[in-house]
Design a protein around this motif. Structure first.
Motif, PDB file in Angstrom:
ATOM      1  N   TRP A   1      11.665   3.248  -3.046  1.00 46.46           N
ATOM      2  CA  TRP A   1      10.532   3.966  -3.833  1.00 46.46           C
ATOM      3  C   TRP A   1      10.321   5.303  -2.936  1.00 46.46           C
ATOM      4  O   TRP A   1      10.048   6.066  -3.762  1.00 46.46           O
ATOM      5  CB  TRP A   1       9.629   2.986  -3.745  1.00 46.46           C
ATOM      6  CG  TRP A   1       8.212   3.172  -4.687  1.00 46.46           C
ATOM      7  CD1 TRP A   1       8.197   2.969  -6.060  1.00 46.46           C
ATOM      8  CD2 TRP A   1       7.045   4.046  -4.312  1.00 46.46           C
ATOM      9  NE1 TRP A   1       6.965   3.506  -6.400  1.00 46.46           N
ATOM     10  CE2 TRP A   1       6.179   4.240  -5.351  1.00 46.46           C
ATOM     11  CE3 TRP A   1       6.858   4.567  -2.997  1.00 46.46           C
ATOM     12  CZ2 TRP A   1       5.211   4.834  -5.308  1.00 46.46           C
ATOM     13  CZ3 TRP A   1       5.390   5.446  -2.797  1.00 46.46           C
ATOM     14  CH2 TRP A   1       4.729   5.323  -4.155  1.00 46.46           C
TER      15      TRP A   1
ATOM     16  N   ARG B   1      10.926   9.372  -4.045  1.00 48.00           N
ATOM     17  CA  ARG B   1       9.572  10.248  -3.929  1.00 48.00           C
ATOM     18  C   ARG B   1       9.765  11.461  -2.967  1.00 48.00           C
ATOM     19  O   ARG B   1       9.257  12.640  -3.170  1.00 48.00           O
ATOM     20  CB  ARG B   1       8.253   9.452  -3.946  1.00 48.00           C
ATOM     21  CG  ARG B   1       7.920   9.065  -5.266  1.00 48.00           C
ATOM     22  CD  ARG B   1       7.088   7.643  -5.206  1.00 48.00           C
ATOM     23  NE  ARG B   1       6.723   7.001  -6.535  1.00 48.00           N
ATOM     24  CZ  ARG B   1       7.609   6.310  -7.026  1.00 48.00           C
ATOM     25  NH1 ARG B   1       8.712   6.122  -6.524  1.00 48.00           N
ATOM     26  NH2 ARG B   1       7.390   5.791  -8.243  1.00 48.00           N
TER      27      ARG B   1
ATOM     28  N   GLU C   1       1.941  13.442   0.751  1.00 47.49           N
ATOM     29  CA  GLU C   1       2.000  14.345  -0.103  1.00 47.49           C
ATOM     30  C   GLU C   1       0.781  15.395   0.229  1.00 47.49           C
ATOM     31  O   GLU C   1       1.087  16.715   0.015  1.00 47.49           O
ATOM     32  CB  GLU C   1       1.878  13.884  -1.401  1.00 47.49           C
ATOM     33  CG  GLU C   1       2.052  14.928  -2.843  1.00 47.49           C
ATOM     34  CD  GLU C   1       2.078  14.378  -4.039  1.00 47.49           C
ATOM     35  OE1 GLU C   1       2.517  15.085  -4.777  1.00 47.49           O
ATOM     36  OE2 GLU C   1       1.310  13.252  -4.345  1.00 47.49           O
TER      37      GLU C   1
ATOM     38  N   ARG D   1       0.738  -1.211  -0.055  1.00 44.90           N
ATOM     39  CA  ARG D   1      -0.045   0.016   0.041  1.00 44.90           C
ATOM     40  C   ARG D   1       0.865   1.204   0.107  1.00 44.90           C
ATOM     41  O   ARG D   1       0.600   2.196   0.795  1.00 44.90           O
ATOM     42  CB  ARG D   1      -0.932  -0.212   1.085  1.00 44.90           C
ATOM     43  CG  ARG D   1      -1.801  -1.450   1.257  1.00 44.90           C
ATOM     44  CD  ARG D   1      -2.792  -1.075   2.561  1.00 44.90           C
ATOM     45  NE  ARG D   1      -3.878   0.005   2.257  1.00 44.90           N
ATOM     46  CZ  ARG D   1      -4.649   0.441   3.282  1.00 44.90           C
ATOM     47  NH1 ARG D   1      -4.595  -0.265   4.425  1.00 44.90           N
ATOM     48  NH2 ARG D   1      -5.395   1.297   2.932  1.00 44.90           N
ATOM     49  N   SER D   2       1.928   1.183  -0.697  1.00 46.40           N
ATOM     50  CA  SER D   2       2.769   2.403  -0.832  1.00 46.40           C
ATOM     51  C   SER D   2       2.137   3.387  -1.169  1.00 46.40           C
ATOM     52  O   SER D   2       2.503   4.595  -0.892  1.00 46.40           O
ATOM     53  CB  SER D   2       4.169   1.969  -1.513  1.00 46.40           C
ATOM     54  OG  SER D   2       4.898   0.814  -0.981  1.00 46.40           O
ATOM     55  N   GLN D   3       1.429   3.508  -2.669  1.00 44.11           N
ATOM     56  CA  GLN D   3       0.821   4.371  -3.257  1.00 44.11           C
ATOM     57  C   GLN D   3       0.004   5.398  -2.349  1.00 44.11           C
ATOM     58  O   GLN D   3       0.008   6.712  -2.164  1.00 44.11           O
ATOM     59  CB  GLN D   3       0.318   4.190  -4.399  1.00 44.11           C
ATOM     60  CG  GLN D   3      -0.035   5.368  -5.216  1.00 44.11           C
ATOM     61  CD  GLN D   3       0.947   6.091  -6.010  1.00 44.11           C
ATOM     62  OE1 GLN D   3       2.142   5.606  -6.207  1.00 44.11           O
ATOM     63  NE2 GLN D   3       0.829   7.539  -6.107  1.00 44.11           N
ATOM     64  N   PRO D   4      -0.991   4.590  -1.524  1.00 49.01           N
ATOM     65  CA  PRO D   4      -2.090   5.396  -0.657  1.00 49.01           C
ATOM     66  C   PRO D   4      -1.056   6.063   0.332  1.00 49.01           C
ATOM     67  O   PRO D   4      -1.570   7.182   0.861  1.00 49.01           O
ATOM     68  CB  PRO D   4      -2.897   4.189  -0.111  1.00 49.01           C
ATOM     69  CG  PRO D   4      -2.729   3.146  -1.187  1.00 49.01           C
ATOM     70  CD  PRO D   4      -1.292   3.219  -1.685  1.00 49.01           C
TER      71      PRO D   4
ATOM     72  N   PHE E   1       1.903   7.334   0.484  1.00 45.63           N
ATOM     73  CA  PHE E   1       2.491   8.691  -0.208  1.00 45.63           C
ATOM     74  C   PHE E   1       1.451   9.465  -0.592  1.00 45.63           C
ATOM     75  O   PHE E   1       1.985  10.713  -0.274  1.00 45.63           O
ATOM     76  CB  PHE E   1       3.619   8.135  -1.442  1.00 45.63           C
ATOM     77  CG  PHE E   1       4.164   9.063  -1.961  1.00 45.63           C
ATOM     78  CD1 PHE E   1       5.178   9.805  -1.223  1.00 45.63           C
ATOM     79  CD2 PHE E   1       3.744   9.788  -3.163  1.00 45.63           C
ATOM     80  CE1 PHE E   1       5.949  10.922  -1.739  1.00 45.63           C
ATOM     81  CE2 PHE E   1       4.472  11.093  -3.631  1.00 45.63           C
ATOM     82  CZ  PHE E   1       5.689  11.439  -3.047  1.00 45.63           C
ATOM     83  N   GLU E   2       0.305   9.232  -1.036  1.00 45.30           N
ATOM     84  CA  GLU E   2      -0.516  10.374  -1.530  1.00 45.30           C
ATOM     85  C   GLU E   2      -0.864  10.927  -0.154  1.00 45.30           C
ATOM     86  O   GLU E   2      -1.034  12.150  -0.227  1.00 45.30           O
ATOM     87  CB  GLU E   2      -1.534   9.515  -2.145  1.00 45.30           C
ATOM     88  CG  GLU E   2      -1.363   9.172  -3.592  1.00 45.30           C
ATOM     89  CD  GLU E   2      -2.499   8.417  -4.333  1.00 45.30           C
ATOM     90  OE1 GLU E   2      -3.631   8.239  -3.571  1.00 45.30           O
ATOM     91  OE2 GLU E   2      -2.498   7.971  -5.453  1.00 45.30           O
TER      92      GLU E   2
END
Length: 476
Positions: A447, A451, A421, A412-415, A417-418
């Motif tokens: 990763w 970012r 951010e 669940r890296s993307q959630p 980071f979002e």
């Protein structure tokens, strides 16, 4: 053809040989090599090598050093107690210094080899089998002497006490450049010794428990095993945790105290009281009112010093990954959060998470109670922690969020980071921290690292003093 030969003069003090010196012509080099060959032999094979032992004994005695330096059972403490004049020689013994100039003192190098061999053997020849409380305490003491020899404070490289500064005559080394592996290896050796102890039995005996010196490795084991302890063993475990927490808190409190005085806030009018009166500026500004005839200075305006300071932000949110790989970060940051919570006008919130998030804010003023409520182990689910942390943000411009993790998520890296951010773009000062250990060993998900760098919030890692410095820069 007749062969001609020319006799060469014998080397002497007035007529030195022009050819390079051979090892045979340098007894100091031979003696130094004997000591280091013994060191290597002992490190790789605990069995005594009679020839090397007898030769080393002859070297040590010729140097007027105690034979206890060659005794594997003698701690550095015991050697120094009997021969206190050696204490200063151990301090800064291996610390980097200016390059040698002129002729090398080879006799001094032999003496140094004897002392270096002692401290290295006592630390790195840790043996095998069951470890007693006394043996662990002795190893910790010897490791402290090695750290002192490297120009650091005892416990600094092992990730325990996070003191700065130097000891002895050495200068503080740049560990990240000079000896990047020594801290983690010392920590690994200490952790192995703790694992080889029958810790529960030791804790159940007040006499044996009193011999334990709290360290990060020991605290980790105690926190992992606390639910399996009871009675005397649990009481002794809590006493060790409390002692460690108090020692680390004292160091961090000193660091924070030096960094929390903000810059002068000139937007606040100075308080017009006598103690704030700026006499020098008042005289300077009123010099045009000087009367030569009367020899008097007429003051038509008083000037006062600005004394108001910019205060710390109203809210500090610390989110700590409490998975198994982040134990030392959990301990250090829990203590650091409690130190900042003790400052005026700072509202500190503490969240720990693995696959679930736990709000530890009610106990943030007491790191001991906080640590007892942690549950080490498990995986990482950062979005769960973010869901708990975001509602705590009331004024983004006046909020710092410190996130401590290796950022290895369960897919669940993307959630995560979002979410980070969005928090950063809202105006919150976001500080990602990959490691807050004294050794500096850390691993961060590449990763996330890339970012965070692109976001303008590079991952902070290394000594916990770096985190204190980063907060100081923001608070000033």
């Amino acid at each position: 053809m007749t062969e001609h030969t020319t006799a060469l003069p014998e080397p002497s003090a007035t007529h030195p040989a022009t050819s390079p010196r051979t090892p045979e012509a340098d007894p100091h080099e031979n003696r130094r090599q004997v000591l280091y060959w013994r060191l290597l032999a002992r490190l790789f094979d605990p069995e005594e090598q009679p020839a090397l032992e007898s030769a080393s004994l002859a070297v040590v005695e010729d140097l007027a050093l105690p034979s206890a330096l060659l005794d594997p059972q003698a701690s550095v403490d015991s050697v120094v107690q009997r021969h206190p004049e050696l204490a200063d020689e151990f301090d800064g013994l291996m610390a980097p210094g200016p390059a040698d100039e002129g002729v090398r003192d080879r006799a001094a190098e032999v003496r140094r080899a004897a002392l270096v061999s002692k401290v290295l053997l006592n630390v790195f020849a840790s043996g095998s089998g069951t470890v007693t409380a006394g043996q662990l305490a002795r190893w910790q003491s010897d490791a402290g002497w090695l750290e002192r020899a490297l120009g650091c404070t005892p416990g600094e490289l092992r990730g325990g006490r996070t003191g700065g500064g130097t000891s002895g005559r050495g200068t503080h080394p740049d560990l990240a450049r000079l000896i990047p592996a020594i801290g983690p290896e010392l920590g690994a050796l200490e952790a192995d010794l703790v694992r080889r102890m029958h810790l529960r039995e030791v804790l159940a005996d007040p006499f044996l428990a009193a011999q334990l010196t709290p360290s990060m490795s020991l605290i980790e084991q105690l926190l992992r095993d606390k639910n399996n302890l009871s009675g005397v063993a649990l009481a002794n475990a809590k006493a060790l945790i409390r002692r460690f927490v108090d020692e680390v808190a004292e160091v961090l409190r000193t660091q924070v105290a030096k960094s929390t005085v903000g810059a002068v806030d000139r937007s606040v009018p100075p308080k017009r009281v006598f103690r704030n009166l700026d006499l020098d500026r008042t005289i300077w500004k009123n010099l045009t009112n000087w009367s030569p005839e009367e020899e008097r200075l007429y003051v038509d305006r008083l000037y006062y010093r600005h004394t108001a300071r910019k205060t710390t932000p109203q809210r500090l949110i610390v989110v700590v990954d409490q998975s198994g790989s982040m134990v030392d970060s959990m301990v250090n940051c829990t203590i650091l959060a409690s130190v900042f919570a003790g400052l005026p006008k700072v509202d500190v919130h503490l969240i720990a998470y693995d696959t679930q998030a736990l709000d530890l804010t009610p106990w943030v003023h007491d790191p001991f109670e906080t640590l007892l409520r942690t549950k080490l182990g498990g995986g990482n689910d950062g979005p769960v922690a973010m869901a708990m942390a975001r509602p705590k943000i009331t004024d983004p411009q006046d909020t710092v969020m410190v996130w401590i993790s290796d950022f290895y998520e369960f897919g669940r890296s993307q959630p995560l980071f979002e979410g980070i951010e969005a928090v950063h773009r809202s105006g919150v000062k976001f500080i990602p921290v990959g490691s807050v250990t004294s050794s500096g060993r850390q691993e961060v998900n590449p990763w996330f690292r890339e970012r965070f760098k692109a976001l303008g919030t590079p991952v902070l890692s290394g000594h916990i003093s770096k985190l204190v410095h980063e907060l100081k820069t923001f608070l000033a």
